[in-house]
Design a protein around this motif. Structure first.
Motif, PDB file in Angstrom:
ATOM      1  N   GLN A  69       0.823  -1.206   0.000  1.00  0.00           N
ATOM      2  CA  GLN A  69       0.000   0.000   0.000  1.00  0.00           C
ATOM      3  C   GLN A  69       0.861   1.261   0.000  1.00  0.00           C
ATOM      4  N   ILE A  70       1.936   1.239   0.781  1.00  0.00           N
ATOM      5  CA  ILE A  70       2.838   2.391   0.823  1.00  0.00           C
ATOM      6  C   ILE A  70       3.473   2.609  -0.546  1.00  0.00           C
ATOM      7  N   ALA A  71       3.921   1.525  -1.179  1.00  0.00           N
ATOM      8  CA  ALA A  71       4.531   1.620  -2.507  1.00  0.00           C
ATOM      9  C   ALA A  71       3.549   2.166  -3.528  1.00  0.00           C
ATOM     10  N   ALA A  72       2.298   1.702  -3.442  1.00  0.00           N
ATOM     11  CA  ALA A  72       1.269   2.187  -4.369  1.00  0.00           C
ATOM     12  C   ALA A  72       0.978   3.662  -4.137  1.00  0.00           C
ATOM     13  N   GLY A  73       0.976   4.070  -2.862  1.00  0.00           N
ATOM     14  CA  GLY A  73       0.760   5.471  -2.544  1.00  0.00           C
ATOM     15  C   GLY A  73       1.883   6.348  -3.063  1.00  0.00           C
ATOM     16  N   GLU A  74       3.114   5.877  -2.902  1.00  0.00           N
ATOM     17  CA  GLU A  74       4.267   6.630  -3.416  1.00  0.00           C
ATOM     18  C   GLU A  74       4.169   6.799  -4.929  1.00  0.00           C
ATOM     19  N   LYS A  75       3.803   5.732  -5.615  1.00  0.00           N
ATOM     20  CA  LYS A  75       3.672   5.800  -7.066  1.00  0.00           C
ATOM     21  C   LYS A  75       2.593   6.793  -7.466  1.00  0.00           C
ATOM     22  N   PHE A  76       1.494   6.816  -6.696  1.00  0.00           N
ATOM     23  CA  PHE A  76       0.370   7.705  -6.986  1.00  0.00           C
ATOM     24  C   PHE A  76       0.765   9.169  -6.831  1.00  0.00           C
TER      25      PHE A  76
END
Length: 311
Positions: A69-76
């Motif tokens: 989730q953190i990785a996806a948030g960073e990408k977003f």
């Protein structure tokens, strides 16, 4: 917002920029927490107005690990600024509602991820015992930390009506304990709850202002489809603020609050498909622009006096 960087209230964006030499962004995550008034410890069903899906971001899926989730948030968010750092925001449900060893593990995992520079924990005032508070005080010395407390109302009758499961006295005690431990504390308040008109909100403003809060989030009441409050509203409709009425209330609210409080937001924006009422059609920044323009208009006319806060 205002000329020469003078503000009529302290805003979160300016405040957070004084804490870091780089841009930071919150990444909301779902760490699998629940609430004591959902699992039967206090009650079932949760708060009458609440549906956590209204503030769960698209990148935050149930089958993803915390790290994913953190990785996806960073990408977003990385599309905005390449040099951005992040705060992990435990927003869903009650972010301290677990045993202490599990919480230590969850927070440590979040903080071990590259580019994470702190955490923000959203929770209830009845989900912070002294042992956990002492641990958070230790954590506060190691990293940037904000604890967000759902106040919602300072009226016990309202808290009972919306099924909060705690009293305002409980809220006061917890916020004072956080303050004594030097932990930055944010409070959430909903304006326009059933049974509370503008005069009642302003009466409560003095009570909220007396608490040692650092940050405040104000929200207009939103009626979310499928909630118990939606059923109540459809059977017996009660008044919901128009944009103009709410701006007037927020200005009056600010005028009686302590001048050192930082305002993180004034409105909440639920997905249109989930929102029953009120349908303002405004993004958060659009509302804030309208609010600032009205403050400035009233100041120029001499019908409003607010001390300018210099950042």
């Amino acid at each position: 917002m205002f000329a020469n960087m003078n503000y009529y209230y302290r805003d979160f964006g300016s405040w957070i920029r004084t804490k870091f030499p780089f841009r930071v962004q919150k990444i909301s995550v779902n760490a699998g927490f629940s609430c004591p008034n959902r699992d039967g410890t206090i009650s079932h069903g949760g708060c009458s107005y609440c549906d956590n899906r209204t503030f769960t971001p698209s990148y935050c899926l149930d089958n993803m690990t915390l790290e994913e989730q953190i990785a996806a948030g960073e990408k977003f968010f990385s599309k905005k600024y390449s040099d951005m750092k992040y705060l992990v925001y435990f927003q869903s449900f009650s972010g301290t509602y677990h045993d202490l060893p599990a919480l230590r593990d969850i927070y440590s995992r979040a903080l071990s991820v590259e580019n994470i520079v702190g955490i923000v924990i959203g929770t209830r005032p009845d989900c912070l015992d002294d042992n956990l508070l002492d641990y958070l005080a230790e954590l506060n010395k190691q990293t940037f930390l904000i604890v967000e407390i759902g106040i919602e109302s300072a009226n016990d009758e309202t808290l009972k009506r919306i099924n909060r499961g705690h009293t305002f006295e409980c809220t006061c005690k917890t916020i004072n304990k956080l303050h004594k431990r030097g932990i930055v504390t944010c409070g959430h308040v909903i304006l326009g709850l059933p049974g509370e008109d503008a005069s009642e909100s302003l009466r409560q403003a003095h009570m909220i202002s007396s608490l040692p809060l650092d940050i405040l989030k104000l929200h207009q009441l939103q009626i979310i489809k499928g909630t118990r409050l939606a059923s109540e509203y459809q059977k017996n409709p009660f008044h919901l603020y128009s944009v103009e009425e709410y701006i007037d209330l927020v200005i009056k609210y600010i005028s009686v609050m302590r001048k050192d409080i930082v305002y993180e937001r004034f409105v909440s924006q639920s997905p249109a498909g989930m929102l029953l009422a009120p349908k303002w059609g405004l993004k958060n920044y659009e509302f804030t622009n309208k609010l600032n323009a009205e403050i400035e208009r009233r100041m120029k006319l001499g019908v409003l006096k607010l001390d300018i806060v210099n950042e």
